[in-house]
Scaffold this motif. Structure first.
Motif, mmCIF file in Angstrom:
data_model
loop_
_atom_site.group_PDB
_atom_site.id
_atom_site.type_symbol
_atom_site.label_atom_id
_atom_site.label_comp_id
_atom_site.label_asym_id
_atom_site.label_seq_id
_atom_site.Cartn_x
_atom_site.Cartn_y
_atom_site.Cartn_z
ATOM 1 N N VAL A 44 0.842 -1.177 0.272
ATOM 2 C CA VAL A 44 -0.075 -0.069 0.034
ATOM 3 C C VAL A 44 0.791 1.233 -0.016
ATOM 4 N N LEU A 45 2.186 1.222 0.574
ATOM 5 C CA LEU A 45 3.117 2.342 0.544
ATOM 6 C C LEU A 45 3.569 2.540 -0.697
ATOM 7 N N GLY A 46 3.551 1.705 -1.738
ATOM 8 C CA GLY A 46 4.073 1.979 -2.848
ATOM 9 C C GLY A 46 3.131 2.642 -4.034
ATOM 10 N N GLU A 47 1.766 2.672 -3.324
ATOM 11 C CA GLU A 47 0.837 3.463 -4.181
ATOM 12 C C GLU A 47 1.009 4.827 -4.189
ATOM 13 N N PRO A 48 0.741 5.727 -5.323
ATOM 14 C CA PRO A 48 1.034 7.195 -5.376
ATOM 15 C C PRO A 48 0.216 7.699 -4.062
ATOM 16 N N ARG A 49 0.836 8.921 -3.894
ATOM 17 C CA ARG A 49 0.041 9.574 -2.515
ATOM 18 C C ARG A 49 -1.145 9.858 -2.720
ATOM 19 N N ASP A 50 -2.191 9.569 -1.740
ATOM 20 C CA ASP A 50 -3.536 10.268 -1.929
ATOM 21 C C ASP A 50 -4.444 9.683 -2.977
ATOM 22 N N THR A 51 -4.290 8.371 -3.445
ATOM 23 C CA THR A 51 -4.861 7.991 -4.786
ATOM 24 C C THR A 51 -6.072 6.779 -4.264
ATOM 25 N N LEU A 52 -5.892 6.475 -2.888
ATOM 26 C CA LEU A 52 -6.872 5.217 -2.625
ATOM 27 C C LEU A 52 -8.031 5.584 -1.923
ATOM 28 N N ASP A 53 -9.165 5.327 -2.320
ATOM 29 C CA ASP A 53 -10.412 5.713 -1.665
ATOM 30 C C ASP A 53 -10.809 4.660 -0.577
ATOM 31 N N VAL A 54 -10.553 3.576 -0.584
ATOM 32 C CA VAL A 54 -10.863 2.618 0.659
ATOM 33 C C VAL A 54 -9.793 1.854 1.130
ATOM 34 N N LEU A 55 -9.414 1.509 2.224
ATOM 35 C CA LEU A 55 -8.449 0.885 2.797
ATOM 36 C C LEU A 55 -9.419 -0.595 3.403
ATOM 37 N N PHE A 56 -9.109 -1.777 3.114
ATOM 38 C CA PHE A 56 -9.604 -2.848 3.905
ATOM 39 C C PHE A 56 -8.496 -3.626 4.979
ATOM 40 N N LEU A 57 -8.719 -3.665 6.108
ATOM 41 C CA LEU A 57 -7.658 -4.022 7.036
ATOM 42 C C LEU A 57 -8.305 -5.332 7.934
ATOM 43 N N GLY A 58 -7.442 -6.245 8.189
ATOM 44 C CA GLY A 58 -7.883 -7.418 8.867
ATOM 45 C C GLY A 58 -6.895 -8.619 8.558
ATOM 46 N N ASP A 59 -7.227 -9.747 8.925
ATOM 47 C CA ASP A 59 -6.456 -10.919 8.914
ATOM 48 C C ASP A 59 -6.705 -11.723 7.591
ATOM 49 N N SER A 60 -6.575 -12.878 7.380
ATOM 50 C CA SER A 60 -6.660 -13.375 5.973
ATOM 51 C C SER A 60 -8.128 -13.642 5.375
ATOM 52 N N GLU A 61 -8.973 -13.320 6.476
ATOM 53 C CA GLU A 61 -10.554 -13.169 5.793
ATOM 54 C C GLU A 61 -10.425 -12.086 4.900
ATOM 55 N N VAL A 62 -9.636 -10.855 4.789
ATOM 56 C CA VAL A 62 -9.656 -10.031 4.222
ATOM 57 C C VAL A 62 -9.161 -10.386 2.793
ATOM 58 N N TYR A 63 -7.863 -10.905 2.923
ATOM 59 C CA TYR A 63 -7.046 -10.990 1.367
ATOM 60 C C TYR A 63 -7.683 -12.049 0.866
ATOM 61 N N THR A 64 -8.554 -12.867 1.429
ATOM 62 C CA THR A 64 -9.198 -14.210 0.748
ATOM 63 C C THR A 64 -10.402 -13.639 0.093
ATOM 64 N N SER A 65 -10.943 -12.686 0.725
ATOM 65 C CA SER A 65 -12.488 -12.417 0.196
ATOM 66 C C SER A 65 -12.932 -11.276 -0.425
ATOM 67 N N LEU A 66 -11.928 -10.123 -0.533
ATOM 68 C CA LEU A 66 -11.989 -8.821 -1.103
ATOM 69 C C LEU A 66 -11.104 -8.645 -2.176
ATOM 70 N N SER A 67 -11.475 -8.575 -3.479
ATOM 71 C CA SER A 67 -10.823 -8.262 -4.441
ATOM 72 C C SER A 67 -10.505 -6.757 -4.858
ATOM 73 N N PRO A 68 -9.693 -5.950 -4.517
ATOM 74 C CA PRO A 68 -9.709 -4.421 -5.030
ATOM 75 C C PRO A 68 -9.933 -4.396 -6.443
ATOM 76 N N LEU A 69 -9.341 -5.077 -7.536
ATOM 77 C CA LEU A 69 -9.335 -4.849 -8.696
ATOM 78 C C LEU A 69 -10.526 -5.337 -9.354
ATOM 79 N N GLN A 70 -11.449 -6.379 -8.707
ATOM 80 C CA GLN A 70 -12.814 -6.580 -9.325
ATOM 81 C C GLN A 70 -13.570 -5.265 -9.108
ATOM 82 N N MET A 71 -13.557 -4.620 -7.804
ATOM 83 C CA MET A 71 -14.221 -3.463 -7.279
ATOM 84 C C MET A 71 -13.934 -2.606 -8.446
ATOM 85 N N TRP A 72 -12.405 -2.330 -8.719
ATOM 86 C CA TRP A 72 -12.136 -1.360 -9.872
ATOM 87 C C TRP A 72 -13.046 -1.564 -10.962
#
Length: 315
Positions: free
Chosen positions: A49-77
């Motif tokens: 996330v720190l490599g994304e251009p500054r102030d370009t993200l609208d939503v951050l998802f935080l949590g354990d593996s339930e996040v990275y297995t359930s939520l696809s930012p690119l699909q939402m894009w």
């Protein structure tokens, strides 16, 4: 009258001061000079996330593996055009959530922060809390093992964060292992217990967001192994008992029939985590819900976001 000998105390204080000073001086040598795994970065997908251009993200998802297995930012894009990122790690405890969010907010100003609720019930021992607090102040504690792999580039004090995960923190898995526990959400008036330390950290995380006018959503992703009506009641009780948190929204996907998880096909490990097909359903629902409730921008025609369009085509 005997006088207290302060020499040992003074010596101990001096020794502690010298150690802390030495750690501070050595810190630039041990810290990763970029946020890639090859540079020694811990949890590189989350720190992408720190490599994304500054102030370009609208939503951050935080949590354990339930996040990275359930939520696809690119699909939402692809479906809505807002930019999001999974700042998630395996078995993420709430003290680390606060650390990761602090780091992310040093570069980003999201409109919404979504916290997955499974981590609210993960107990954290006081010694782990103390270590996290010290590591946040003395990062060398977290990276002390890097002495084994130090390179010439590490002698530079300059730290760059130029890498970002192509999948924006999401980790797809196509394995299918059905769950037999399809009746896991049985209505009850009983509730689980959110440990007091976790309540404290959740309070501080919400406070951090409010100071920056960031909306907070508590999200329970579908899981037959991790979720129950008792835990649902615990989250609702936490919010009900805190009228000052009236602006925090709670969304439990285990009670949303529109998500339509098929526990015979949509889980990779018997109901603990979702596989790719389950994640598609959750991402579609959450993306639509966020776009509707928070009026998120559509960047798909914005030239500055061309890398997102390219990444979405290959995801």
């Amino acid at each position: 009258m005997r006088h207290l000998d302060l020499k040992p105390i003074a010596a101990l204080a001096l020794t502690a001061t010298l150690i802390v000073s030495a750690l501070g001086i050595l810190a630039p040598l041990f810290l990763p000079k970029n946020n890639e795994a090859s540079f020694g970065q811990l949890d590189p997908e989350a720190h992408g996330v720190l490599g994304e251009p500054r102030d370009t993200l609208d939503v951050l998802f935080l949590g354990d593996s339930e996040v990275y297995t359930s939520l696809s930012p690119l699909q939402m894009w692809r479906e809505h055009g807002f930019a999001s990122y999974d700042v998630s790690t395996s078995a993420q405890p709430l003290p680390y959530t606060r650390t990761l969010l602090t780091r992310a907010l040093s570069e980003q100003s999201p409109r919404v922060v979504v916290l997955e609720t499974n981590m609210l019930f993960r107990r954290v021992s006081p010694d782990k809390v103390l270590w996290r607090e010290l590591a946040d102040r003395l990062p060398i504690l977290e990276y002390h093992n890097r002495w084994k792999s130090l390179r010439g580039v590490d002698t530079s004090a300059q730290i760059k964060t130029t890498w970002t995960d192509p999948s924006k923190g999401f980790r797809a898995n196509d394995k299918i292992v059905p769950s037999r526990n399809t009746g896991y959400m049985k209505r009850t008036d009983k509730r689980a217990h959110i440990p007091l330390l976790n309540q404290y950290y959740l309070d501080t995380i919400i406070g951090m967001c409010r100071e920056r006018d960031i909306q907070v959503v508590l999200l329970s992703t579908p899981s037959t192994k991790n979720w129950s009506w008792k835990r649902h009641n615990a989250v609702e009780h936490y919010l009900d008992e805190r009228p000052d948190l009236s602006g925090v929204t709670y969304l439990d996907l285990n009670l949303e029939p529109q998500v339509a998880i098929d526990w015979k096909r949509d889980t990779r490990d018997g109901g603990d985590h979702l596989n790719r097909t389950g994640a598609r359903k959750v991402s579609a629902y959450v993306g639509s819900w966020l776009a509707e409730h928070y009026d998120l921008p559509d960047h798909r025609a914005d030239a500055a976001y061309r890398p997102w369009n390219a990444a979405a085509k290959t995801a």
